[in-house]
Scaffold this active site. Structure first.
Site, mmCIF file in Angstrom:
data_model
loop_
_atom_site.group_PDB
_atom_site.id
_atom_site.type_symbol
_atom_site.label_atom_id
_atom_site.label_comp_id
_atom_site.label_asym_id
_atom_site.label_seq_id
_atom_site.Cartn_x
_atom_site.Cartn_y
_atom_site.Cartn_z
ATOM 1 N N SER A 50 0.822 -1.213 0.000
ATOM 2 C CA SER A 50 0.000 0.000 0.000
ATOM 3 C C SER A 50 0.853 1.258 0.000
ATOM 4 C CB SER A 50 -0.966 -0.003 1.188
ATOM 5 O OG SER A 50 -0.292 -0.173 2.406
ATOM 6 N N GLU A 51 1.994 1.245 0.716
ATOM 7 C CA GLU A 51 2.949 2.340 0.626
ATOM 8 C C GLU A 51 4.366 1.840 0.841
ATOM 9 O OE1 GLU A 51 -0.646 4.916 1.845
ATOM 10 O OE2 GLU A 51 0.269 3.183 2.818
ATOM 11 N N SER A 52 5.311 2.631 0.344
ATOM 12 C CA SER A 52 6.727 2.411 0.590
ATOM 13 C C SER A 52 7.350 3.742 0.981
ATOM 14 C CB SER A 52 7.431 1.845 -0.644
ATOM 15 O OG SER A 52 6.935 0.554 -0.949
#
Length: 283
Positions: free
Chosen positions: A45-47
């Site tokens: 979903s995020e990095s």
């Protein structure tokens, strides 16, 4: 390039739980397009992408950018926790300062029973009302009848680094039954500049179960969402639904098979919200 990407999962003590994040601890050579490509390739979903902070002499200050598979986001809680734990494993526990697009986010890391736990302190939060037509559209996209909402927790938009629409389910079963119109909800979220929709069910005065649809990030649901937890803590306090000083527990991810736990701390006299959780590497 992706050989330098670390993989951690936050708000859990086991690699099978929590919310995975990619982390690049030295992203100095990467441009925004590179970061987006790495985030898309990972599919998390995020990095988080870490570079030295504005003051090169401060070895514990960093600039951090966050990317979903589709776009850059202003702030991400679980990737902050994961990045802080990854830094602490290499550079020691204690305090760090993350410079983000949302503002300065202090993060402290401590060892607790052999596990590293990070606590982030949000930027100054606020909440705002939701227009009636926008609420109607959100419920239609979710396929939630208005009667399934908990009237004790009114709909609001809450911010603590990113914007989230808070909707409270009247029952745990309503929260568990999530099958929404991806494109319809994404369109509404883009128009309202929302990062997630924070769906909640209140188990007791200090315990909540939450879920976060995240179609604007290119994923159906975010497993465990630190930024939304911070915004939700501000929401509860501003509406007088919890005391000015409170310790809250949020459970998230069980409905996806990735259970996680977030600790949300409110301090009297300090508008900011603290969100804590463990993080571990993914083998």
């Amino acid at each position: 390039m992706t050989d330098d990407v670390l993989r951690y999962t936050a708000f859990t003590t086991t690699p099978a739980g929590g919310n995975p994040a990619g982390i690049v601890l030295d992203a100095s050579a990467l441009g925004a397009a590179d970061m987006l490509a790495i985030a898309a390739g990972l599919g998390y979903s995020e990095s988080a992408f870490v570079t030295p902070g504005p003051d090169a002499s401060d070895e514990r200050a960093y600039t951090v950018r966050y990317f979903s598979p589709k776009a850059e986001v202003s702030f991400c809680g679980h990737a902050t926790v994961a990045a802080a734990v990854a830094l602490a494993e290499r550079r020691g526990t204690g305090g760090y300062l993350f410079h983000t697009q949302a503002g300065e986010v202090p993060v402290s890391v401590e060892r607790d029973g052999g596990v590293l736990r990070a606590t982030l302190t949000s930027v100054a939060p606020h909440i705002e009302d939701v227009a009636g037509d926008d609420l109607t559209e959100a419920l239609a996209a979710l396929d939630w009848p208005a009667a399934d909402l908990d009237p004790a927790l009114p709909p609001r938009i809450a911010y603590a680094g990113a914007r989230h629409l808070v909707l409270a389910a009247a029952t745990r079963q309503r929260l568990a039954d999530l099958a929404y119109d991806f494109e319809r909800l994404a369109a509404l979220m883009r128009r309202l500049d929302l990062t997630t929709v924070q769906l909640v069910w209140r188990e007791d005065e200090a315990t909540f179960h939450v879920r976060d649809p995240f179609p604007v990030g290119g994923v159906v649901e975010d497993p465990v969402t630190g930024a939304a937890a911070a915004a939700f803590g501000a929401y509860l306090r501003e509406l007088g639904l919890v005391p000015p000083a409170a310790e809250l527990t949020l459970y998230q991810g069980a409905d996806m098979g990735r259970p996680g736990e977030l600790a949300v701390s409110l301090r009297e006299g300090d508008p900011r919200v603290r969100v804590s959780g463990a993080a571990v590497p993914i083998p």
